[in-house]
Write an enzyme that holds these catalytic residues in place. Structure first.
Site, mmCIF file in Angstrom:
data_model
loop_
_atom_site.group_PDB
_atom_site.id
_atom_site.type_symbol
_atom_site.label_atom_id
_atom_site.label_comp_id
_atom_site.label_asym_id
_atom_site.label_seq_id
_atom_site.Cartn_x
_atom_site.Cartn_y
_atom_site.Cartn_z
ATOM 1 N N SER A 1 109.968 79.913 26.505
ATOM 2 C CA SER A 1 110.359 79.200 27.736
ATOM 3 C C SER A 1 111.110 77.909 27.395
ATOM 4 O O SER A 1 110.759 77.207 26.442
ATOM 5 C CB SER A 1 109.113 78.850 28.558
ATOM 6 O OG SER A 1 108.286 79.980 28.705
ATOM 7 N N ARG B 1 123.854 84.870 17.598
ATOM 8 C CA ARG B 1 125.099 84.579 18.336
ATOM 9 C C ARG B 1 126.171 84.034 17.399
ATOM 10 O O ARG B 1 127.354 84.342 17.539
ATOM 11 C CB ARG B 1 124.805 83.584 19.475
ATOM 12 C CG ARG B 1 124.020 84.244 20.590
ATOM 13 C CD ARG B 1 123.643 83.287 21.689
ATOM 14 N NE ARG B 1 123.087 84.025 22.816
ATOM 15 C CZ ARG B 1 122.296 83.494 23.748
ATOM 16 N NH1 ARG B 1 121.963 82.217 23.692
ATOM 17 N NH2 ARG B 1 121.844 84.237 24.742
ATOM 18 N N ASN C 1 108.725 74.253 34.237
ATOM 19 C CA ASN C 1 108.223 75.034 33.100
ATOM 20 C C ASN C 1 107.088 74.351 32.330
ATOM 21 O O ASN C 1 106.219 75.028 31.778
ATOM 22 C CB ASN C 1 109.374 75.408 32.168
ATOM 23 C CG ASN C 1 110.238 76.506 32.784
ATOM 24 O OD1 ASN C 1 109.921 77.011 33.861
ATOM 25 N ND2 ASN C 1 111.313 76.883 32.115
ATOM 26 N N ASP D 1 120.154 81.905 18.312
ATOM 27 C CA ASP D 1 121.401 81.161 18.104
ATOM 28 C C ASP D 1 122.114 81.660 16.840
ATOM 29 O O ASP D 1 123.342 81.736 16.800
ATOM 30 C CB ASP D 1 121.115 79.655 18.011
ATOM 31 C CG ASP D 1 120.420 79.139 19.270
ATOM 32 O OD1 ASP D 1 120.653 79.721 20.342
ATOM 33 O OD2 ASP D 1 119.632 78.174 19.175
ATOM 34 N N ARG E 1 119.272 73.530 29.765
ATOM 35 C CA ARG E 1 117.894 73.984 29.537
ATOM 36 C C ARG E 1 116.902 72.863 29.860
ATOM 37 O O ARG E 1 115.804 73.111 30.322
ATOM 38 C CB ARG E 1 117.723 74.428 28.081
ATOM 39 C CG ARG E 1 118.562 75.654 27.714
ATOM 40 C CD ARG E 1 118.451 75.951 26.226
ATOM 41 N NE ARG E 1 119.208 77.126 25.810
ATOM 42 C CZ ARG E 1 120.465 77.102 25.388
ATOM 43 N NH1 ARG E 1 121.138 75.966 25.342
ATOM 44 N NH2 ARG E 1 121.062 78.220 25.006
ATOM 45 N N HIS F 1 117.370 73.678 20.268
ATOM 46 C CA HIS F 1 117.911 74.832 21.003
ATOM 47 C C HIS F 1 118.542 74.334 22.311
ATOM 48 O O HIS F 1 118.029 74.515 23.401
ATOM 49 C CB HIS F 1 116.775 75.834 21.270
ATOM 50 C CG HIS F 1 117.212 77.048 22.030
ATOM 51 N ND1 HIS F 1 118.183 77.908 21.563
ATOM 52 C CD2 HIS F 1 116.824 77.551 23.231
ATOM 53 C CE1 HIS F 1 118.361 78.878 22.439
ATOM 54 N NE2 HIS F 1 117.555 78.688 23.458
HETATM 55 N N1 LIG Z 1 114.222 80.283 23.696
HETATM 56 C C1 LIG Z 1 115.254 81.055 23.965
HETATM 57 O O1 LIG Z 1 116.083 81.352 23.107
HETATM 58 C C2 LIG Z 1 115.409 81.626 25.359
HETATM 59 C C3 LIG Z 1 116.353 82.626 25.629
HETATM 60 C C4 LIG Z 1 116.433 83.129 26.918
HETATM 61 C C5 LIG Z 1 115.605 82.634 27.921
HETATM 62 N N2 LIG Z 1 114.726 81.649 27.615
HETATM 63 C C6 LIG Z 1 113.816 81.108 28.623
HETATM 64 O O2 LIG Z 1 112.781 82.058 28.864
HETATM 65 C C7 LIG Z 1 112.259 81.867 30.161
HETATM 66 C C8 LIG Z 1 112.234 83.217 30.896
HETATM 67 O O3 LIG Z 1 113.538 83.672 31.163
HETATM 68 P P1 LIG Z 1 113.761 85.044 31.959
HETATM 69 O O4 LIG Z 1 115.221 85.264 32.008
HETATM 70 O O5 LIG Z 1 112.865 86.097 31.423
HETATM 71 O O6 LIG Z 1 113.241 84.599 33.425
HETATM 72 P P2 LIG Z 1 112.670 85.568 34.576
HETATM 73 O O7 LIG Z 1 112.690 84.783 35.827
HETATM 74 O O8 LIG Z 1 113.368 86.883 34.539
HETATM 75 O O9 LIG Z 1 111.152 85.820 34.118
HETATM 76 C C9 LIG Z 1 110.184 84.827 34.097
HETATM 77 C C10 LIG Z 1 108.889 85.450 34.563
HETATM 78 O O10 LIG Z 1 107.833 84.482 34.417
HETATM 79 C C11 LIG Z 1 106.918 84.732 35.471
HETATM 80 N N3 LIG Z 1 106.035 83.591 35.665
HETATM 81 C C12 LIG Z 1 106.286 82.398 36.244
HETATM 82 N N4 LIG Z 1 105.193 81.629 36.220
HETATM 83 C C13 LIG Z 1 104.238 82.313 35.581
HETATM 84 C C14 LIG Z 1 102.891 82.043 35.226
HETATM 85 N N5 LIG Z 1 102.305 80.875 35.518
HETATM 86 N N6 LIG Z 1 102.187 83.004 34.592
HETATM 87 C C15 LIG Z 1 102.747 84.192 34.278
HETATM 88 N N7 LIG Z 1 104.025 84.507 34.582
HETATM 89 C C16 LIG Z 1 104.751 83.574 35.232
HETATM 90 C C17 LIG Z 1 107.814 85.022 36.685
HETATM 91 O O11 LIG Z 1 107.101 85.675 37.719
HETATM 92 C C18 LIG Z 1 108.901 85.882 36.039
HETATM 93 O O12 LIG Z 1 108.613 87.263 36.148
HETATM 94 C C19 LIG Z 1 113.142 80.813 30.820
HETATM 95 O O13 LIG Z 1 112.541 79.544 30.740
HETATM 96 C C20 LIG Z 1 114.407 80.850 29.993
HETATM 97 O O14 LIG Z 1 115.128 79.647 30.055
HETATM 98 C C21 LIG Z 1 114.609 81.140 26.368
#
Ligand SMILES: NC(=O)c1ccc[n+]([C@@H]2O[C@H](COP(=O)([O-])OP(=O)(O)OC[C@H]3O[C@@H](n4cnc5c(N)ncnc54)[C@H](O)[C@@H]3O)[C@@H](O)[C@H]2O)c1
Length: 308
Positions: A119, A151, A95, A148, A88, A175
């Site tokens: 994110s 899970r 990000n 978590d 991550r 995380h």
């Molecule tokens: N905290 C957690 O437990 C957890 C769990 C799963 C995923 N995540 C994180 O969440 C994030 C998203 O994952 P995902 O699988 O949905 O990814 P994804 O690629 O499916 O979706 C991300 C979206 O963000 C959009 N985006 C990018 N830049 C942008 C901006 N400046 N303004 C608006 N939208 C924008 C993209 O176009 C895309 O549609 C990742 O960083 C991932 O690592 C965190």
């Protein structure tokens, strides 16, 4: 209750769907940077409303933050997810820029909002939102521990041969694969410590499987998971919107709790209408304290990569 979800990708759309299905919010606004993407996801989701029986109005916009004005809660899922083999922490370069600009745009339109950061690397992104927005600490919440812990409960139920509804357990700490601290000592099956049912060795396997829960799914799916992350976020949003005063482990800015300060990391908090209503400072044993300290060092190292 108006909720904005930035990022209409896998996690953002799943989160919007669960919020709508639970039917407690009047409005969900999806925002994405990809032209037409949020509009399309919103329309598709709205076409499930008559089938799933919800009244929440979901709309989508491409980068138009004026449509998010007056949001009670904003969720940030925008950014890139990890691919198999990535940590991550490796996502920080891209990000951090996204989370910084998105959080500024959100509070311009909704100065009284509560922000939930999803994110990755999530603890560091939560810290960055503090530095960027200066919002009071009860109004910035990082989502990681809720997922978590879900899970952890899945793995515990599997090891116990018990229904998940009979199992309770919590994961605190950062995380990240190394940072998670699954509190096996406090895990129970219907109030009975799980150690009454399974060996220390089996419990350690549960702990290790929990810590790599995200990586296991990324290996299978080719990208990171979305159903459980979306459901976990919707749980936090509901606890705030409905003033439930539920306890979830969330990433929050610590000021001496758990012997830590000036970083965001997962600890149990009470969530209600004010966001983080209180931090629950539980007594850890020496091994847990040591693990928590090591976890905090990992988060601090990632925070050190931020250009603040
Ligand atoms: N905290 C957690 O437990 C957890 C769990 C799963 C995923 N995540 C994180 O969440 C994030 C998203 O994952 P995902 O699988 O949905 O990814 P994804 O690629 O499916 O979706 C991300 C979206 O963000 C959009 N985006 C990018 N830049 C942008 C901006 N400046 N303004 C608006 N939208 C924008 C993209 O176009 C895309 O549609 C990742 O960083 C991932 O690592 C965190």
């Amino acid at each position: 209750m108006k909720v904005t979800v930035v990022g209409a990708g896998a996690v953002g759309a799943s989160c919007a769907e669960y919020i709508a299905i639970k039917n407690f919010a009047s409005e969900v606004v999806l925002v994405d940077i990809k032209e037409g993407f949020a509009e399309g996801k919103a329309m598709d989701l709205m076409q499930t409303a008559s089938l799933n029986g919800f009244d929440t109005k979901i709309t989508g916009v491409t980068g138009d933050y004026s449509k998010t004005a007056g949001s009670d809660i904003c969720v940030i899922t925008s950014g890139i997810p990890r691919k198999p083999g990535m940590t991550r922490e490796e996502l920080i370069g891209i990000n951090a820029g996204i989370v910084k600009s998105v959080s500024s745009s959100l509070i311009e339109q909704s100065p009284n909002t509560i922000i939930i950061v999803v994110s990755n690397p999530m603890d560091t992104m939560t810290y960055l939102v503090h530095k960027t927005t200066g919002l009071p600490k009860n109004r910035i919440i990082g989502m990681g521990g809720a997922l978590d812990s879900a899970r952890f409960k899945y793995r515990l139920a599997e090891a116990l041969g018990a229904p998940i509804s009979d199992v309770d357990g919590m994961v605190i700490g950062g995380h990240s694969d190394k940072g998670m601290v699954p509190l096996t000592r406090l895990a129970t099956r219907n109030s009975v410590p799980v150690t009454e049912f399974i060996s220390e060795e089996r419990l350690n396997e549960v702990k290790e499987a929990t810590k790599v829960g995200g990586a296991t799914l990324t290996g299978l799916l080719g990208t990171s998971a979305w159903y459980a992350p979306g459901a976990a976020v919707s749980g936090l949003v509901q606890a705030i919107a409905c003033d439930q005063k539920k306890i979830f482990p969330c990433s929050t800015l610590l000021d001496g709790e758990y012997g830590l300060s000036d970083l965001c990391i997962g600890v149990p908090v009470v969530l209600g209408r004010n966001g983080i209503e209180s931090i629950v400072d539980i007594t850890l044993n020496d091994a847990e304290k040591e693990h928590m300290q090591a976890s905090a060092e990992g988060v601090r190292a990632t925070n050190g990569l931020l250009e603040l």
